[in-house]
Design a protein around this motif. Structure first.
Motif, PDB file in Angstrom:
ATOM      1  N   SER A  54     -92.462 -11.662   3.256  1.00  0.00           N
ATOM      2  CA  SER A  54     -93.274 -12.436   2.322  1.00  0.00           C
ATOM      3  C   SER A  54     -92.536 -12.469   1.003  1.00  0.00           C
ATOM      4  N   LYS A 113     -98.013 -15.111  -2.155  1.00  0.00           N
ATOM      5  CA  LYS A 113     -96.762 -14.904  -1.432  1.00  0.00           C
ATOM      6  C   LYS A 113     -96.743 -15.830  -0.244  1.00  0.00           C
ATOM      7  N   GLU A 114     -95.527 -16.272   0.141  1.00  0.00           N
ATOM      8  CA  GLU A 114     -95.463 -17.107   1.347  1.00  0.00           C
ATOM      9  C   GLU A 114     -94.434 -16.512   2.318  1.00  0.00           C
ATOM     10  N   LYS A 115     -94.703 -16.773   3.597  1.00  0.00           N
ATOM     11  CA  LYS A 115     -93.806 -16.240   4.632  1.00  0.00           C
ATOM     12  C   LYS A 115     -92.457 -16.951   4.556  1.00  0.00           C
TER      13      LYS A 115
END
Lengths: 951, 254
Positions: free
Chosen positions: A209, A225-227
């Protein structure tokens, strides 16, 4: 039990930190470990590593209340690592500075997501790295077909889902960004990378993340948060190419300039090997060295299981190497320069494709040798009516060309079934021109004119073709040790040759004027076709863990057809010579059924067995296809063949081996053909269609000992062979014309006995080594001479010694001596017992000078002596070379070499056996100088030491 | 999400409970290992060979699978014994056997003692000394081996100049391991010597009382050494063999 365990763990703690107990300050670390729901975890592994180099300094486990305590910790920064089955491993920095006891309170472990757990638990070969939030997949553990895209690879990763459009979800969340080696790949769209990149190029897939792109740009962390997925590129997977080339030229004494060039190139990756090799020279180097051969054939240099003729297994492997023009295998010469003067050209290509299940190899190799030999020979023959002396001077030029190809496929059908198919072919052409003169004298005759003399001009032309195909199927049963194998083989060999024979024979003792001069002028053409069908079966049944029962069956059918037409060409209109022309057909049927019992236990391996074999020969011959049959052969020969073997592996590197077996050698086509070979009109050879297979009873016993501690090596052994129906060449000598006729026939009673031993030990370890060897051979050969059986007893002794001095990295010296004595006694004429001596002395010195300059020099002195016949020849051979490696990478070598500096080289052979003593001198390559340059892409390593068989 | 997670956690909890329950019995037993040696890789380490010779060996023998040996580790919480599974090894089909060198590596963690009986260089040596564990670095990788979750750890061997990678089981709290390697918080189930030159993998683990089986064989005419003497002997031998341009690892354990 639990208490004991705890005591043990704490004990471990103290012991591993024991060395530090003298330090003044000690710290204690304690905490309680629970899961996210607050359940106390028992027996959690707790490890403390140093912060600087993460060396494990102490470890322990939690008790039933989830508590742990690590004591005796030195001042400093540490990383606490907590692991527990099903939980994410935890890494935490801990400082020990002021407080004596550091209590971290309650540490909560997060569970590993189910999908990930399955990756770890189910994919046994899949190591998964977990660093905080990052999960790393090792792509080696996830197999995809060659040519697959990264998308295909991702579909294989547990915990990762790729939908039809190519959108990726990892651990339940959509993957927004895909980077390659941490960098964006062309566009924002994550699919650009996954759809376009090859799976083969990726070594690792990392999922984590990360802050959003916006947060990164603005520097304001909005907490979202982004993957993100990162693809790590492989360092170019194992792949390479290398090559080398050597070229040189220089003047020679009494000969035109000498030159040589040799090059090779190899390219390979994990599955494929491609190699090219080529050579050309006029320095007598006819073939490849073992190193060249290995470079050329790569993974197919040695194939152990290609023998399609099953039989008694003795438990040892054997390699068949080398070969002549009649052989399918690529010729290998171990640096032997042979006799005569030869010009050589050779080259080829080899391609191997190997996977675990399929192995394919194919190659083509061309070689051509033009050989000129000038020889002077002398033979003394012992015959009941008085001894004869023959002198021969010959001059021959031959040119042989051959094309060889081979293809081999090994396919592992499944874990139990394997198939091997191989095919090899060759096509040879040859031409030869021989000029020779011979004089035969009676020894008792003091007259200067010979009794018989001859001059011959033979001109040969020929071509031959051969093909061999084999299919081997091997099956292993589920029961360990039970196996079955079947093979089929088809071989074809065909040759076509002509001989233009021009001979003048003078018989000085002839009383009739018509008999004094015979001129032979013939054109002989011979066409021969041999085809052979073979099949074999093998079955092995384990009777117990120690006993195995092996059975085999072999079948072979050979069909020979020879058509030989001889024309007399003295007159303008050639006439057919019926006595020398032949049409001959023959079938040779062979069947063998055998069985044996093997015992194996703790390094003792025994085998005992027997086989029944039957040969059936049916043949007929005539002067020509259309003419009446002159003779028929119809024979059946059945024999029982026993076999015994022992191999014993003893303590401290001692091995004992031995055996008894019966060898059966079938006569060759040439030996069977009822054809008269008069190409040497004074020595006429004829085949014998009545020949039976030769049988040899062989006994051998040997012992090996090796002491690596003292670097001492010893081996020795004895062997004995007794011959039944040995194929020997009986002789009939015409008392008046002195023409010898020889014909193979079966004789029983010959034997040979041999003893050999070798000892090697250091005089001073790594500095000086002494090798001692010796062998003894006794033999008896029976040959019918004019109907009388001549018994030749030979005794040969050989002793050798080698001293290797390797005192420094820059200097070595090797000295060796070899003494060979051969004695021959003839029952037919005991007065002519002969002794031949072959001695050889050698000294080699190698020096490394500053500036990567190397100097080597070797001196060899060979002595050939036969006092009784006044033969005495010494050959001193002195070679030297100076060479230098150039450049930082040492890829280049410049060399100046001098070969036979004394210009004394000549090829000598001498022989005492059967009913004759002979010697021959052949002109061979003598003094020449060469300046050569080598370029090797892999670099050149020079050493003053002699290699241990690696080159 | 939470609805999904709950049963998962429950299963995990069950598993954990089961494992911790089992743990009391998981401290004694036998591990059978398969030891595979990849000779071309070891050959490539010989400094006296040229790159050409190394490549030649690698290309010629690339299809050869590593030669296999069966090894056995008997362990209790406080002691362990490692050696060959049997006195002799056999060919794959069992039709040919050869003798194994004597090998019995004994570790006593409670009394900090180690005794190694090792046949090498033509003699049987007995090396006795206090227990020495290598200094380990714990890694971040996890992997399942024979049903046990393992963590990797690395160390180096200065005598043979090797990098050793061990995978130890979190749930078997025994410090034992194959060869002369030990001293991790869990039983070592896999050992990789020098990036795949030799790989020692677990074939099976059986938990059972074995304390009575941990006995050192009697040695006739033993050559006694301490750890320092053993290391000096190996170092000298390796140096001598390299100088003689011979591979030292034909005669000593890699």
């Amino acid at each position: 039990m639990k208490n004991r365990l705890l005591v043990f763990f704490f004990f471990c703690l103290f012991s591993s930190a024991a060395f530090a107990q003298t330090a003044p300050t000690r710290f204690t670390l304690q905490a309680t470990v629970t899961d996210t729901l607050g359940t106390k975890l028992n027996s959690v592994t707790v490890m403390l590593q140093t912060g600087k180099d993460s060396v494990l300094t102490s470890f322990g486990r939690t008790d039933e209340t989830g508590k742990f305590s690590l004591k005796g910790i030195k001042r400093g920064t540490y990383i606490l690592k907590i692991t527990y089955v099903g939980m994410m491993p935890l890494n935490q920095k801990v400082n020990f500075d002021t407080d004596q006891t550091v209590d971290l309170g309650t540490i909560k472990l997060k569970p590993i997501a189910k999908e990930l757990y399955e990756v770890v638990v189910k994919a046994a070969r899949a190591p998964l790295t977990i660093r905080g939030d990052t999960v790393e997949y090792d792509t080696r553990a996830f197999k995809v077909p060659p040519g697959s895209s990264v998308e295909d690879l991702l579909r294989k990763l547990p915990g990762v889902i790729v939908d039809r459009e190519g959108n990726i979800r990892a651990q339940g969340q959509e993957v927004k960004r895909v980077t390659v080696d941490g960098k964006q790949f062309f566009s924002d769209d994550p699919k650009t990378a996954t759809k376009n990149l090859q799976a083969e190029a990726i070594s690792k897939v990392q999922v984590f993340s990360d802050k959003t792109e916006k947060a990164k740009l603005t520097g304001v962390d909005d907490g979202t948060k982004e993957k993100t997925m990162n693809l790590e590129l492989k360092e170019e997977f194992k792949k390479g190419g290398f090559g080398k080339i050597t070229g040189g030229a220089g003047p020679a004494s009494n000969l035109p300039a000498r030159a040589e060039v040799r090059g090779s190139y190899n390219k390979f990756d994990k599955k494929q090997q491609l190699s090219l090799i080529g050579l050309a020279n006029n320095t007598n180097q006819t073939g490849l060295s073992w190193a060249d051969y290995q470079d050329f054939r790569g993974s197919n240099s040695f194939n152990w299981n290609d023998n399609a003729d099953f039989g008694f297994s003795s438990g040892n492997y054997y390699i068949i190497g080398g070969g002549d023009d009649e052989s399918f295998s690529i010729p290998i010469t171990g640096g032997d320069r042979g006799r005569g003067l030869s010009d050589n050209v050779a080259g080829g290509a080899n391609y191997n494709y190997d996977t675990k299940k399929t192995k394919v190899s194919s190659n083509y190799y061309f070689s051509q040798t033009k050989l000129r030999t000038e020889s002077l020979g002398e033979v003394t023959n012992f015959i009941p009516t008085g001894d004869l002396n023959t002198t021969t001077a010959s001059n021959q030029t031959t040119k042989n060309s051959s094309h060889r190809f081979s293809f081999r496929l090994e396919k592992q059908l499944d874990t139990l079934n394997t198939l091997v198919f191989s095919t090899s072919g060759r096509y040879n052409t040859s031409t030869a021109l021989l000029l020779s003169t011979r004089d035969i004298r009676r020894i008792l005759n003091t007259a200067t004119t010979p009794t018989t003399s001859n001059t011959t001009v033979n001109s040969r032309n020929g071509q031959s073709f051969g093909l061999s195909n084999a299919l081997i199927y091997r099956h292993k049963f589920m029961k360990k040790g039970r196996s079955f194998a079947a093979s089929a083989n088809y071989e074809l060999s065909s040759s076509d040759g002509t001989l233009d024979l021009e001979a003048r024979n003078r018989f000085f003792e002839a009383t009739d004027i018509n008999d004094q001069l015979r001129i032979i002028s013939q054109l002989q053409s011979t066409n021969s076709n041999v085809s052979q069908y073979k099949a074999s079966l093998l079955f092995v049944e384990p009777l117990s863990k120690k006993f195995f029962w092996e059975s085999f069956y072999n079948f072979s059918l050979r069909y020979d057809e020879v058509d030989r037409n001889v024309l007399n060409t003295q007159t303008d209109t050639p006439t057919r010579n019926d006595s020398l022309s032949r049409y001959y057909t023959n079938t040779y049927l062979y069947n063998r059924l055998g069985t044996s019992l093997r015992y194996t236990n703790k390094g003792l391996n025994l085998g005992i067995g027997g086989a029944v074999q039957q040969f059936q020969i049916n043949g007929q011959y005539a002067s020509d296809q259309t003419l009446p049959i002159l003779g028929r052969i119809d024979r059946t020969f059945t024999t029982f063949v026993p076999n015994m073997s022992v191999n014993f592996d003893l303590k401290n590197n001692k091995y004992l081996y031995g055996g008894y077996n019966v060898g059966v050698q079938t006569p060759t086509s040439r030996q069977l053909q009822p054809i008269v070979d008069n190409s040497n009109p004074l020595f006429i050879t004829q085949g014998n269609p009545d020949l039976l297979p030769a049988i040899t009873h062989r006994l051998n016993l040997g012992f090996n000992y090796f002491n690596p501690g003292s670097f001492t090596n010893f081996y020795g052994g004895v062997n004995y062979g007794y011959n039944i129906n040995q194929i020997v060449y009986g002789q009939t000598i015409d008392t008046r014309t002195l023409i010898t006729s020889t014909r193979p026939q079966n004789i029983t009673g010959g034997y040979n006995f041999g003893y050999y031993s070798y000892l090697s030990f250091p005089l001073k370890k790594t500095k000086a080594t002494l090798d001692l060897g010796g062998n003894l051979n006794l033999g008896q050969l029976i040959t019918p001479i004019n109907g009388v059986n001549n018994q030749t007893n030979t005794t040969n002794y050989n002793a050798n010694l080698k001293l290797s001095l390797t005192p420094a990295d820059w200097f070595t010296f090797y000295g060796s001596a070899e003494v060979g004595i051969g004695n021959a006694r003839y029952s037919i004429n005991t007065a002519q017992n002969a002794q031949t001596i072959n001695n050889s002395y050698q000294a080699d010195a190698n020096v490394k000078l500053p500036g990567d300059i190397y100097v080597s020099s070797s001196f060899n002195y060979q002595i050939y002596r036969n006092q009784r016949f006044g033969f005495n020849q010494g050959i001193p051979l002195w070679n030297s070379a100076i060479y230098r490696l150039i450049g930082k990478a040492k890829r280049m070598e410049v060399r100046l070499s001098a070969y036979d500096m004394l210009n004394r080289n000549v090829n000598v052979t001498q022989y005492a056996g059967q009913n004759s003593v002979s010697s021959e001198r052949t002109r061979t390559l003598a003094r020449y100088f060469m300046f050569s340059m080598t370029y090797n892409m892999r670099g050149i390593k020079a050493s003053v030491r002699q290699s241990n068989g690696w080159d | 999400m939470t609805r999904l997670l709950k049963p998962v956690l429950f299963t995990l909890l069950l598993l954990t409970t089961y494992l911790s329950e089992a743990q009391t019995n998981q401290t004694e037993g036998v591990v059978l290992y398969t030891r595979r040696t990849f000779w071309p890789k070891i050959t490539a380490r010989m400094t006296y060979l040229s790159q050409e010779q190394k490549d030649r060996a690698a290309n010629t023998w690339k299809n050869e699978e590593g030669s296999k040996e069966k090894m056995k580790l008997t362990f209790t919480p406080t002691t362990s014994l490692y050696g060959y599974e049997s006195e002799s090894s056999e060919s794959e089909d069992g039709r040919y056997t050869w003798r194994n060198r004597e090998l019995a590596l004994f570790r006593d963690f409670a009394n900090e003692k180690q005794v190694d009986i090792e046949e090498m260089l033509g003699k049987v040596y007995v090396v006795e000394d206090s227990l020495r564990a290598p200094s380990w670095k714990i890694g971040n990788q996890v992997r399942e081996i024979a049903g046990h979750m393992c963590i990797n750890a690395t160390t180096t061997d200065s005598v043979k100049d090797q990098v050793l990678t061990a995978w130890f089981a979190q749930d078997i709290p025994v410090s034992a391991g194959p060869e002369r390697i030990c001293g991790l918080p869990g039983l070592i189930l896999e050992l990789d010597i020098n990036n795949g030159d030799v790989i020692i993998e677990t074939a099976s683990i059986t938990f059972k009382p074995v304390a009575a089986d941990i006995k050192l064989p009697k040695v006739k005419k033993p050559k006694k050494l301490d750890e320092k003497g053993y290391e000096t002997m190996l170092k000298t031998y390796i140096a001598e063999q390299i100088k003689e341009q011979q591979n030292p690892y034909w005669e000593i354990r890699y």
